[in-house]
Design an enzyme around this catalytic site. Sequence first.
Site: not given
Length: 286
Positions: A33, A52, A150, A182
């Site tokens: 996504y 990406r 992702k 992160e």
Amino acid sequence: MSRTVYVNGEYLPEEKATVSIFDRSFLMADGVYEVTSVLGGKLIDFAGHAKRLERSLNELEMQKPDAFDDLLDIHRELVRLNDIDEGMIYLQVSRGSAGDRDFAYPSADVKPTLVLFTQNKPGLADSPKALEGFKVISIDDQRWGRRDIKTTQLLYPSMGKMMAKAAGCDDAWMIEDGHVTEGTSNNAYIVKGNTIITRHLGTEILHGITRAAVLRFAKEAQMKIEERSFTIEEAQGADEAFITSASTFVMPVVEIDGAAVGAGTPGPIAARLREIYLEESRKVAI
């Protein structure tokens, strides 16, 4: 009022939009996504998100949807149809449905599923939290190893956000081998002196589109950058801390595990980077 969404070539009222129960995103989290911000009715960093997305598809050996080359037009049409001035567009591609559950990938003739929808977020650029700063907690990073892709595997980040909420905080920073990877849905930074420190790119973190833009703007502003790991203890002793993401832009962090960062208020470097990011991003929005 019902939103208009996009599903496999059709613009539909959200209540009429459906995806098969055998879709692999539902059964296997076999999907990727992107989330693109909208400011002033225009898309922020669209090209970076599209690039990406293509990388994520390639890493998972997933077909591009037929409408891949039309994604910009689809985004713009959804902005128009839903009258979005400030908000976000969520895009998801799954490997599709082969008609039954199977761990093996379906054959190449199975078409991927493409879904997009808007989220209206008035005041996105003027969030009060940017003046207050985030409070974060630290949690063990228990996700899978390919965080640079992702994917829709977001259960543990969701758990992390709930842990933060239970602690009266805004988010969580994840720790692996003693170092920060992160945030649950963002990249993490600290500032020591005039140096911005953020984890180096690898499979351990998402290669943030906002991260790339902010670091580019920081370099242009003659700020020093170090891409390396850091610990929670180092972060607690830093002068400033902040996060970046498509939905928060640059957001100061003022407390980590109950310890104030710096003066316990948003610092000047984070504030300046947020100002620069919003200003420069609006200029090139499409």
